[in-house]
Design a protein around this motif. Structure first.
Motif, PDB file in Angstrom:
ATOM      1  N   ASN A  32      -8.622  -3.068   3.828  1.00  0.00           N
ATOM      2  CA  ASN A  32      -7.551  -2.655   4.384  1.00  0.00           C
ATOM      3  C   ASN A  32      -6.303  -3.618   3.970  1.00  0.00           C
ATOM      4  O   ASN A  32      -6.305  -4.717   4.275  1.00  0.00           O
ATOM      5  CB  ASN A  32      -7.418  -2.741   5.941  1.00  0.00           C
ATOM      6  CG  ASN A  32      -8.536  -1.759   6.759  1.00  0.00           C
ATOM      7  OD1 ASN A  32      -8.532  -0.403   6.037  1.00  0.00           O
ATOM      8  ND2 ASN A  32      -9.510  -2.099   7.352  1.00  0.00           N
ATOM      9  N   LEU A  33      -5.331  -3.017   3.437  1.00  0.00           N
ATOM     10  CA  LEU A  33      -4.199  -3.860   2.915  1.00  0.00           C
ATOM     11  C   LEU A  33      -3.438  -4.706   4.011  1.00  0.00           C
ATOM     12  O   LEU A  33      -3.263  -3.941   5.108  1.00  0.00           O
ATOM     13  CB  LEU A  33      -3.005  -2.884   2.408  1.00  0.00           C
ATOM     14  CG  LEU A  33      -2.093  -3.524   1.609  1.00  0.00           C
ATOM     15  CD1 LEU A  33      -2.431  -4.536   0.546  1.00  0.00           C
ATOM     16  CD2 LEU A  33      -0.888  -2.516   1.128  1.00  0.00           C
ATOM     17  N   LYS A  34      -3.430  -5.913   4.004  1.00  0.00           N
ATOM     18  CA  LYS A  34      -2.990  -6.927   4.883  1.00  0.00           C
ATOM     19  C   LYS A  34      -1.522  -7.611   4.625  1.00  0.00           C
ATOM     20  O   LYS A  34      -0.941  -7.905   5.331  1.00  0.00           O
ATOM     21  CB  LYS A  34      -3.917  -7.805   5.585  1.00  0.00           C
ATOM     22  CG  LYS A  34      -4.430  -8.733   4.539  1.00  0.00           C
ATOM     23  CD  LYS A  34      -5.271  -9.680   4.961  1.00  0.00           C
ATOM     24  CE  LYS A  34      -5.938 -10.998   4.019  1.00  0.00           C
ATOM     25  NZ  LYS A  34      -6.828 -11.831   4.800  1.00  0.00           N
ATOM     26  N   GLN A  35      -1.530  -7.604   3.156  1.00  0.00           N
ATOM     27  CA  GLN A  35      -0.439  -8.188   2.635  1.00  0.00           C
ATOM     28  C   GLN A  35       0.054  -8.103   1.439  1.00  0.00           C
ATOM     29  O   GLN A  35      -0.728  -7.650   0.487  1.00  0.00           O
ATOM     30  CB  GLN A  35      -0.429  -9.991   3.013  1.00  0.00           C
ATOM     31  CG  GLN A  35       0.607 -10.711   2.258  1.00  0.00           C
ATOM     32  CD  GLN A  35       0.351 -12.390   2.388  1.00  0.00           C
ATOM     33  OE1 GLN A  35       1.291 -12.928   2.811  1.00  0.00           O
ATOM     34  NE2 GLN A  35      -0.603 -12.670   2.009  1.00  0.00           N
ATOM     35  N   PRO A  63       5.709  -2.535   8.688  1.00  0.00           N
ATOM     36  CA  PRO A  63       5.437  -3.768   8.236  1.00  0.00           C
ATOM     37  C   PRO A  63       6.577  -4.842   8.468  1.00  0.00           C
ATOM     38  O   PRO A  63       7.762  -4.293   8.443  1.00  0.00           O
ATOM     39  CB  PRO A  63       4.986  -3.640   6.655  1.00  0.00           C
ATOM     40  CG  PRO A  63       5.854  -2.304   6.500  1.00  0.00           C
ATOM     41  CD  PRO A  63       5.801  -1.487   7.703  1.00  0.00           C
ATOM     42  N   LEU A  64       6.335  -6.257   8.248  1.00  0.00           N
ATOM     43  CA  LEU A  64       7.470  -7.136   8.331  1.00  0.00           C
ATOM     44  C   LEU A  64       7.693  -7.554   6.833  1.00  0.00           C
ATOM     45  O   LEU A  64       6.532  -7.839   6.108  1.00  0.00           O
ATOM     46  CB  LEU A  64       6.805  -8.276   9.201  1.00  0.00           C
ATOM     47  CG  LEU A  64       6.549  -8.210  10.703  1.00  0.00           C
ATOM     48  CD1 LEU A  64       5.847  -9.299  11.375  1.00  0.00           C
ATOM     49  CD2 LEU A  64       7.792  -7.511  11.432  1.00  0.00           C
ATOM     50  N   LEU A  77       3.909  -7.801   5.362  1.00  0.00           N
ATOM     51  CA  LEU A  77       2.753  -8.086   6.065  1.00  0.00           C
ATOM     52  C   LEU A  77       2.598  -6.894   6.865  1.00  0.00           C
ATOM     53  O   LEU A  77       3.345  -6.267   7.268  1.00  0.00           O
ATOM     54  CB  LEU A  77       3.087  -9.373   7.101  1.00  0.00           C
ATOM     55  CG  LEU A  77       3.188 -10.696   6.586  1.00  0.00           C
ATOM     56  CD1 LEU A  77       3.474 -11.655   7.910  1.00  0.00           C
ATOM     57  CD2 LEU A  77       1.896 -11.217   5.723  1.00  0.00           C
ATOM     58  N   PHE A  78       1.352  -6.397   6.852  1.00  0.00           N
ATOM     59  CA  PHE A  78       0.851  -5.016   7.426  1.00  0.00           C
ATOM     60  C   PHE A  78      -0.091  -5.549   8.521  1.00  0.00           C
ATOM     61  O   PHE A  78      -1.334  -5.895   8.348  1.00  0.00           O
ATOM     62  CB  PHE A  78       0.007  -4.169   6.712  1.00  0.00           C
ATOM     63  CG  PHE A  78       0.895  -3.864   5.134  1.00  0.00           C
ATOM     64  CD1 PHE A  78       1.660  -2.529   5.339  1.00  0.00           C
ATOM     65  CD2 PHE A  78       0.952  -4.612   4.148  1.00  0.00           C
ATOM     66  CE1 PHE A  78       2.462  -2.336   4.253  1.00  0.00           C
ATOM     67  CE2 PHE A  78       1.748  -4.005   3.162  1.00  0.00           C
ATOM     68  CZ  PHE A  78       2.534  -2.888   2.905  1.00  0.00           C
ATOM     69  N   ALA A  79       0.617  -5.702   9.826  1.00  0.00           N
ATOM     70  CA  ALA A  79      -0.209  -6.091  10.916  1.00  0.00           C
ATOM     71  C   ALA A  79      -0.450  -4.762  11.708  1.00  0.00           C
ATOM     72  O   ALA A  79       0.003  -3.623  11.698  1.00  0.00           O
ATOM     73  CB  ALA A  79       0.602  -6.822  12.049  1.00  0.00           C
ATOM     74  N   PRO A  80      -2.020  -4.433  11.822  1.00  0.00           N
ATOM     75  CA  PRO A  80      -2.442  -3.382  12.830  1.00  0.00           C
ATOM     76  C   PRO A  80      -1.970  -3.072  14.184  1.00  0.00           C
ATOM     77  O   PRO A  80      -1.629  -1.762  14.477  1.00  0.00           O
ATOM     78  CB  PRO A  80      -4.026  -3.855  12.987  1.00  0.00           C
ATOM     79  CG  PRO A  80      -4.414  -4.932  12.114  1.00  0.00           C
ATOM     80  CD  PRO A  80      -3.092  -5.681  11.826  1.00  0.00           C
ATOM     81  N   GLU A  81      -1.228  -4.183  14.916  1.00  0.00           N
ATOM     82  CA  GLU A  81      -0.739  -3.962  15.914  1.00  0.00           C
ATOM     83  C   GLU A  81       0.758  -3.480  15.816  1.00  0.00           C
ATOM     84  O   GLU A  81       1.387  -3.300  17.058  1.00  0.00           O
ATOM     85  CB  GLU A  81      -0.743  -5.313  16.719  1.00  0.00           C
ATOM     86  CG  GLU A  81      -0.120  -6.427  16.325  1.00  0.00           C
ATOM     87  CD  GLU A  81      -0.954  -7.113  15.293  1.00  0.00           C
ATOM     88  OE1 GLU A  81      -0.551  -8.395  14.801  1.00  0.00           O
ATOM     89  OE2 GLU A  81      -1.917  -6.847  15.058  1.00  0.00           O
TER      90      GLU A  81
END
Length: 359
Positions: free
Chosen positions: A184-187, A218-219, A210-214
């Protein structure tokens, strides 16, 4: 009468050219194959395919030597059997006797340039594929020598580089995709420029996403400078050979222009571009320098003397050519002079020795 003589000389030259080419190509293949067989742990069929794609480039490199061998042995044979003296006695000069030889060399040179520009890049791509994918077992490096648009994977990091200058360890336009163990893409990191210092890469002018699940969105944050640590396998990118051999002259010219516009160093590629044209005249220059040495000795020396002359002249030319190209790549000579300087020098020496013969 002259047309018969021309055909006779041309036939003699052609036989020596084919024989010389076969000998030198065979020697090169035998030595290089045995070294590769001892160095790489691969099957014979992989090496055979590798050298099958490498063979056209070897032949192309040996054509100037084949022309030199054919010139020296043709004129030495005519000289040894007194046929050259007979031709001089009927009013033919050495220049006139050499016309069929130099004409054939010119045709061979033109065909060699066409093949080197149109056919060899295709074989080089296939050779590189076998080398990086099947021999070195590093398939990611194949794309780096195939094109300037690079995709590479290092563990859970997938990255794309728009333009890479492996010699200076600088890249333009990089995008890094970081994934977790479930892919899963996270950054996501983008940068305009990157300086590669081993495993430590210094990125300039970019942004981090940043891809945060919560979080629903994205940031994203920009940066001027950022350092990232890459895997050990990525360090191989810095030692990848340049891609001049897989591009024809038009593609290489476009590649140089595109890299200049991106602010990349193109000196090495400019030298390679001009060398493609300069090398096309190597056969003519080596044949020209071989003429005075072929007729300077009257019926002496025999085959070993002729072979020694060929090896000495070929070695001398390659020393000049390789040294000039190397100096050009490091900026000690302008690219045009680096590619054409050895030819001009050999032509000047040839004219000097020919004028001294007075034949």
């Amino acid at each position: 009468m002259f047309s018969i003589i021309d055909r006779y000389i041309s036939k003699l030259f052609s036989l020596y050219f084919i024989a010389g080419l076969l000998v030198f190509v065979t020697i090169f293949l035998a030595v290089d194959f045995m070294g590769a067989f001892a160095r790489y742990d691969v099957s014979i069929d992989v090496l055979l395919r590798y050298y099958g794609y490498f063979l056209p480039a070897i032949i192309h490199q040996m054509i100037p030597v084949g022309c030199l061998v054919a010139t020296v042995f043709t004129l030495s044979t005519l000289n040894k059997t007194n046929e050259l003296t007979a031709l001089f006695s009927v009013g033919m000069s050495l220049a006139r006797v050499s016309i069929p030889i130099l004409t054939l060399v010119s045709v061979i040179s033109a065909a060699s340039f066409w093949a080197g520009d149109r056919l060899l890049p295709r074989f080089a791509q296939k050779k590189n594929y076998v080398y990086y994918v099947e021999i070195k077992k590093q398939p990611g490096l194949y794309s780096t020598v195939k094109t300037n648009k690079i995709w590479y994977r290092s563990q859970n990091v997938l990255f794309n580089i728009r333009i890479l200058d492996a010699a200076s360890r600088v890249a333009q336009g990089i995008t890094l995709y970081y994934f977790d163990d479930e892919w899963n893409l996270k950054q996501l990191i983008k940068a305009k420029k990157v300086k590669m210092n081993g495993q430590l890469w210094e990125l300039t002018d970019g942004l981090v996403t940043l891809f945060a699940p919560e979080r629903s969105f994205p940031l994203t944050k920009t940066f001027k400078r950022k350092s990232v640590t890459m895997g050990e396998d990525v360090a191989d990118l810095q030692s990848v050979t340049h891609s001049s051999d897989v591009m024809n002259t038009q593609e290489l010219k476009h590649f140089i222009r595109k890299n200049k516009e991106a602010g990349m160093e193109t000196l090495r590629y400019e030298v390679d571009y001009h060398s493609k044209f300069g090398f096309a005249f190597a056969a003519f220059d080596m044949s020209l320098i071989g003429i005075p040495f072929s007729v300077n000795r009257q019926r002496s020396g025999g085959t070993f003397m002729n072979a020694g002359i060929c090896l000495g002249l070929a070695f001398g030319y390659w020393v000049f050519f390789s040294s000039a190209v190397t100096m050009g790549r490091y900026g000690y000579l302008p690219p045009l002079l680096a590619a054409w300087g050895p030819n001009l020098l050999m032509s000047g020496l040839s004219i000097h020795f020919l004028l001294r013969l007075k034949k």
